[in-house]
Design an enzyme around this catalytic site. Sequence first.
Site: not given
Length: 450
Positions: A268, A238, A161, A266
Amino acid sequence: MRSRRSGLSPASLLTGIATLGALLVAAPAAHAADTPLRDLASAKGKVIGTAVTGSKLTGTYGDTAGAQFNSLTPGNAMKWESVEPSRGTYNWAEADQIVAFAQAHNQQVRGHTLVWHSQNPGWLANGSWTPAQLSTLLQDHISTEVTRYKGKLAAWDVVNEPFNEDGTYRSTLWYNGLGADYIAQALTWARAADPSAKLYINDYNVEGVNAKSTALYNLVKSLKERGVPIDGVGLQAHLILGQVPATFQQNIQRFADLGVDVAITELDIRMQLPSTDVKLTQQAADYKAVLDACVAVTRCTGVTVWGFTDSDSWIPDVFTGYGAATPYDENYVPKPAYYAIATALGGTSTPPTGACSATYSVTNQWNTGFTGQVRIACSGAALSSWRVSWTYGAGQQITQAWNATCTQTGAAVSCLNASYNGTVANGGSVTFGFNAAWSGSNPVPTVTLG
């Protein structure tokens, strides 16, 4: 669907049974009839992974993680605050546990993460460091951790990030102290510590083509031109229900065209609670869209979900009112999203039919009324919620219900689980009851579970 209909006389006690497959909310607890996701992914040369919590790798959680996934990412165990909570004092217990579990189950491990602005120990985050001191601390940390797992990890999220939403560099301990070149330095130190591990830069909101992903693209292009070791980019994914970027595959492809791998790291897909069949269907379509985009690009190495069960998801703690973001519900029942993943990976996995049934019975009857009961039972499947419905044929009227919320419109009756009994485990059952009025005859209705 099979059903049996019969009549009732006031002097007799008869039972009607109707059986219906539990649609998309049911699935075999052990997926005995399914091809595991990991086998489907391997057949396509892809990774299907999950983030895990080391302390939970037992029982159903451990069995599912081991059987369904060919890659594991430590959710927190390899972050700086976990491995070096105080300066010079290391705690590798959970990280070692996850690596050992993966080795025992023939799984890859994705290291996460070496350089991040968050989840750093207080002694580091609150210290006053000169650039030289900060550089030494970072190099020592990377060298120590990567060397410990040398040859055991497939990849590392080296830098996590680094960008703001507008594509500028995020103001962090590392950027403020060392400048933008901390990224190149971190990659170089990681390569020296383990030449075989693939090295990634990982970020969120970079799934589609936008200012942030373009900044990441330009960084990777520059690093490659400079000869800095960079093997791939991680797109966290995400996502919010119904918001898979239209340019997802295009974005994956443009990074691949730079000569680097792409991993969905990651994934979801959160929804506003409560979940509904409509939302779960949309979620399944979204999961499939992400998997389809990865499968379509050769250099997309695969997809990791950020926790595979809603009981281990970070979403409810961070996004108030949102959840149900993973492929399994809190009781380890596969959701439509699980089957969508399987389909995208080339499988034909579908939920079972005929595995859960509803049994309607009259337990007491008198000249103006009766007491009824419905039993919902599962064998070879499980439910996370249920609805039972039927249509009366002789004017019967429900007057009271317990252990369910029942509504009647004309002859049509619909009963939903209470807040405390929606789960029906594989091999388990629940019951609810009601009182009703009748006149003349009391034929047993055909019951639908779904």
